[in-house]
Design a protein around this motif. Structure first.
Motif, PDB file in Angstrom:
ATOM      1  N   GLU A   1       0.851  -1.202   0.000  1.00 15.13           N
ATOM      2  CA  GLU A   1       0.000   0.000   0.000  1.00 15.13           C
ATOM      3  C   GLU A   1       0.887   1.253   0.000  1.00 15.13           C
ATOM      4  O   GLU A   1       0.663   2.200  -0.757  1.00 15.13           O
ATOM      5  CB  GLU A   1      -0.895  -0.044   1.252  1.00 15.13           C
ATOM      6  CG  GLU A   1      -1.970   1.003   1.313  1.00 15.13           C
ATOM      7  CD  GLU A   1      -3.075   0.807   0.282  1.00 15.13           C
ATOM      8  OE1 GLU A   1      -3.653  -0.272   0.226  1.00 15.13           O
ATOM      9  OE2 GLU A   1      -3.330   1.765  -0.482  1.00 15.13           O
TER      10      GLU A   1
ATOM     11  N   LEU B   1     -10.137  -4.032  -2.856  1.00 13.75           N
ATOM     12  CA  LEU B   1      -9.074  -3.018  -2.887  1.00 13.75           C
ATOM     13  C   LEU B   1      -9.484  -1.855  -3.793  1.00 13.75           C
ATOM     14  O   LEU B   1      -9.271  -0.682  -3.466  1.00 13.75           O
ATOM     15  CB  LEU B   1      -7.757  -3.632  -3.359  1.00 13.75           C
ATOM     16  CG  LEU B   1      -7.133  -4.668  -2.411  1.00 13.75           C
ATOM     17  CD1 LEU B   1      -5.861  -5.238  -3.012  1.00 13.75           C
ATOM     18  CD2 LEU B   1      -6.831  -4.054  -1.051  1.00 13.75           C
TER      19      LEU B   1
ATOM     20  N   SER C   1      -7.608   1.530  -2.892  1.00 15.30           N
ATOM     21  CA  SER C   1      -6.275   1.127  -2.432  1.00 15.30           C
ATOM     22  C   SER C   1      -5.248   1.405  -3.526  1.00 15.30           C
ATOM     23  O   SER C   1      -5.571   1.467  -4.711  1.00 15.30           O
ATOM     24  CB  SER C   1      -6.304  -0.369  -2.121  1.00 15.30           C
ATOM     25  OG  SER C   1      -5.023  -0.910  -2.138  1.00 15.30           O
TER      26      SER C   1
END
Ligand code: NDP
Length: 282
Positions: free
Chosen positions: A153, A195, A200
């Motif tokens: 991330e 995600l 993300s």
């Protein structure tokens, strides 16, 4: 016909206008490749090395890993570390990610590729083997992905999952293996949606491979099928490119995508072809 033509045009448009690969982007990239002592994983390690990446490789055989790591250094890797680990163990997946984070100071790519050995034969009720293979080929992937997610991330990194045509289409003689690949596709497909919905930074690439000419695969299908096998080094490069360009799906060779469509559109015909593409007499 209109539908088929539209799908072809859409496919070609994505191929031509999709993000292009910049080899420079991999210089200094921090990469962890699993199952890298042999086969496609070993070839990926060498490609990453030629691109000047910093690499951690893992598998069970330490001596072989040491040789692969030395070759990576000679091919141009900025650094190459190795750690022996057994993905059947509950603690080793975490241990490997911790090792990579410590040696590389973070991760840009986590390439999950290892598989445990599994017989190529009719299923005769070995439940324990199926459970064990699930741990090696599936649960360890889930565990490593979770352990690495925070670092990916931070780095706007990528998770690369090496799957198979047999994760989209069942085939005889490999019931435990095909189950683990279906599980990977299901889990990482869902995680990919989550995600994206969370906005993300992490991309997931799921790689659907056809038959590849690694020693392990060739040993299994020798004399059993005439399905053509494609080169491991080319498969490895395509996997790396799909991660670097953040593609959600790779189909290698390209016609594996057609086979998955054929299974949905012409199920009886596809089953007939599958069952008759092996030399088998009951
Ligand atoms: P190989 O059998 O050649 O390599 C498997 C790797 O996993 C080796 O490095 C092996 O090293 C490692 N490994 C095996 N057991 C364990 C374990 N318990 N813990 C940790 N590592 C382990 O596989 P391929 O290169 O042929 O396949 C690579 C990937 O590509 C797999 O995900 C496979 O499903 C996929 N694929 C391959 C196809 C093919 O035709 N080859 C077709 C479709 C998909 P060690 O023995 O040292 O532990």
């Amino acid at each position: 016909r209109v539908l088929i033509a539209s799908l072809c045009v859409a496919y070609l448009a994505v191929k031509w206008y999709g993000p292009s690969f910049d080899a420079e982007s991999l210089k200094g990239a921090r990469v962890l490749v699993t199952g890298a002592s042999t086969g496609i994983g070993e070839q990926m390690a060498y490609h990453y090395a030629r691109f000047g990446a910093q690499i951690v490789i893992t598998a069970r055989r330490e001596k072989v890993l040491q040789q692969v790591a030395e070759k990576c250094q000679s091919l141009g890797a900025q650094s190459a570390f190795y750690i022996a680990a057994d993905m059947a163990s509950v603690s080793d997946p975490d241990k490997v990610v911790d090792f990579a984070l410590e040696k590389l100071g973070g991760l840009d790519y986590l390439v999950l590729n290892h598989i445990g050995p599994s017989p190529f034969s009719m299923w005769e009720g070995d439940v324990d083997h199926t459970r064990w293979l699930m741990q090696v080929n599936f649960f360890s992937y889930v565990q490593m992905a979770w352990k690495a997610l925070a670092s990916l991330e931070q780095s706007k990194g990528s998770l690369v999952i090496v799957s198979s045509l047999l994760g989209k289409m069942s085939s005889p003689f490999v019931a435990p293996y095909t189950s683990t690949k279906f599980a990977l596709n299901g889990f990482f497909g869902a995680l990919g949606h989550e995600l994206a919905m969370k906005k993300s930074n992490v991309s997931i690439s799921i790689c659907t491979l056809g038959l590849i000419d690694t020693e392990a695969a060739m040993d299994k299908v020798k004399g059993v099928t005439k399905v053509p096998a494609y080169p491991a080094t080319d498969a490895a490069l395509n996997i790396i490119i799909s991660g670097a360009t953040r593609q959600t799906d790779l189909f290698y060779p390209w016609f594996t995508q057609v086979v998955t469509l054929s299974k949905d559109w012409f199920p009886s015909f596809t089953s007939y072809v599958i069952q008759n593409s092996y030399n088998y007499t009951p």
